[in-house]
Design an enzyme around this catalytic site. Structure first.
Site, mmCIF file in Angstrom:
data_model
loop_
_atom_site.group_PDB
_atom_site.id
_atom_site.type_symbol
_atom_site.label_atom_id
_atom_site.label_comp_id
_atom_site.label_asym_id
_atom_site.label_seq_id
_atom_site.Cartn_x
_atom_site.Cartn_y
_atom_site.Cartn_z
ATOM 1 N N ASP A 171 0.634 3.627 2.540
ATOM 2 C CA ASP A 171 0.383 4.266 3.696
ATOM 3 C C ASP A 171 -0.734 5.121 3.646
ATOM 4 O O ASP A 171 -1.540 4.995 3.330
ATOM 5 C CB ASP A 171 1.913 4.676 4.207
ATOM 6 C CG ASP A 171 1.784 5.025 5.872
ATOM 7 O OD1 ASP A 171 1.421 3.962 6.393
ATOM 8 O OD2 ASP A 171 2.206 6.078 6.197
ATOM 9 N N ASP B 11 0.981 -1.286 -0.008
ATOM 10 C CA ASP B 11 -0.034 0.087 -0.013
ATOM 11 C C ASP B 11 1.106 1.158 -0.055
ATOM 12 O O ASP B 11 1.942 1.143 0.216
ATOM 13 C CB ASP B 11 -0.976 -0.021 1.169
ATOM 14 C CG ASP B 11 -0.079 -0.009 2.623
ATOM 15 O OD1 ASP B 11 0.314 0.944 3.012
ATOM 16 O OD2 ASP B 11 0.273 -1.127 3.007
#
Length: 290
Positions: free
Chosen positions: A211, A209
């Protein structure tokens, strides 16, 4: 010269290694308590493997509650020569998208509630972690991941956060301003403790991802992380297979960084001032010098 014996600390999605033979499961206890789960031992491409699920099978243990000292001590007591850490992470840079493998070489440690040393009052020691990973082992891990077909970035700074919550957007922006590349919750104090135990350590951080810094995308959440982790798990398993195949016909020589003898000049408490009970515990990871 010695033989290779890899301790593999795996995160979620990496509980089994296809092709592992002579498999056994062993419940162990260390002077610092029980590790996250039983050790799985076996042979892959003729190389000895000891696998430890970092969060326990079924992902029972959150990052801040992992017994990191017991995990590293258990692998040392099992005779491992080197440790490969495999974990999920968030990306702090647009050029490191989900699915990318980052073989990190530096850390910024923002954890705050974890026991981060085997040494304590009664026997003090100070090891250097200026170069916290083993360069040789990291290069082997990167080569193996590339051979497995993973997109790999060699080198990067890992921000170790306490968790278990994900970052606020302000925190994520701050870590980006520091020049960090990826963020995770588990590589510290693992790397510190591995160095104290004189075990070469390398980390493969698998990006899941962005973040919380990428404001044009949804902030990280568990479903998004799990979706990418499932894709990464197969590549991670193949990476370990490629790694063992690469070293199966090579004798292992000591790390060029001198990691296996790092305690020779690190213990500052003279023998007559050491706490005998602490020394008894420390012999599990530092028996060579005690």
């Amino acid at each position: 010269m010695t033989h290779w014996k890899f301790g593999i600390i795996g995160g979620s999605g990496l509980y089994d290694l296809p092709g592992l033979t002579d498999v056994s499961h062993r419940v162990v206890e260390t002077p610092w308590g029980a590790p996250s789960d039983a050790l799985t031992t076996g042979t892959l491409n003729g190389v000895d493997i000891v696998f430890l699920p970092r969060h326990g099978r079924g992902h029972r243990i959150p990052p801040h509650d992992i017994n990191y000292r017991a995990n590293i001590a258990a692998l040392k007591m099992a005779g491992c020569s080197d440790i490969i850490s495999i974990s999920a992470c968030g990306s702090l840079k647009a050029e490191l998208p989900p699915g990318r493998f980052v073989v990190v070489d530096q850390y910024i440690d923002r954890t705050r509630s974890r026991a981060n040393s085997f040494f304590d009052t009664g026997c003090a020691a100070h090891v250097s972690i200026a170069e916290p990973v083993c360069h040789r082992l990291a290069a082997l891990a990167a080569e193996a991941a590339e051979a497995a077909g993973a997109p790999v970035t060699r080198g990067g700074t890992y921000l170790a956060m306490e968790g278990p919550q994900f970052s606020s957007r302000a925190e994520s922006a701050l870590y980006r301003s520091w020049g960090c590349d990826v963020i995770g919750m588990t590589n510290m104090p693992e790397a510190r403790l591995a160095r104290e135990a004189e075990l070469p350590y390398a980390s493969i951080a698998m990006v899941t991802d962005y973040d919380s810094w990428k404001v044009d995308e949804a902030a990280v959440d568990v479903p998004a992380v799990l979706a990418v982790m499932r894709q990464n798990a197969d590549l991670a398993q193949l990476t370990i297979a490629r790694l063992t195949d690469m070293v199966s016909d090579r004798d292992r020589t000591p790390s060029p960084q001198g990691i296996e003898t790092g305690l020779d000049t690190a213990i500052i408490t003279p023998p007559d001032a050491r706490d005998p009970e602490l020394v008894r515990k420390l012999k599990a990871i530092a028996g060579r010098v005690l």
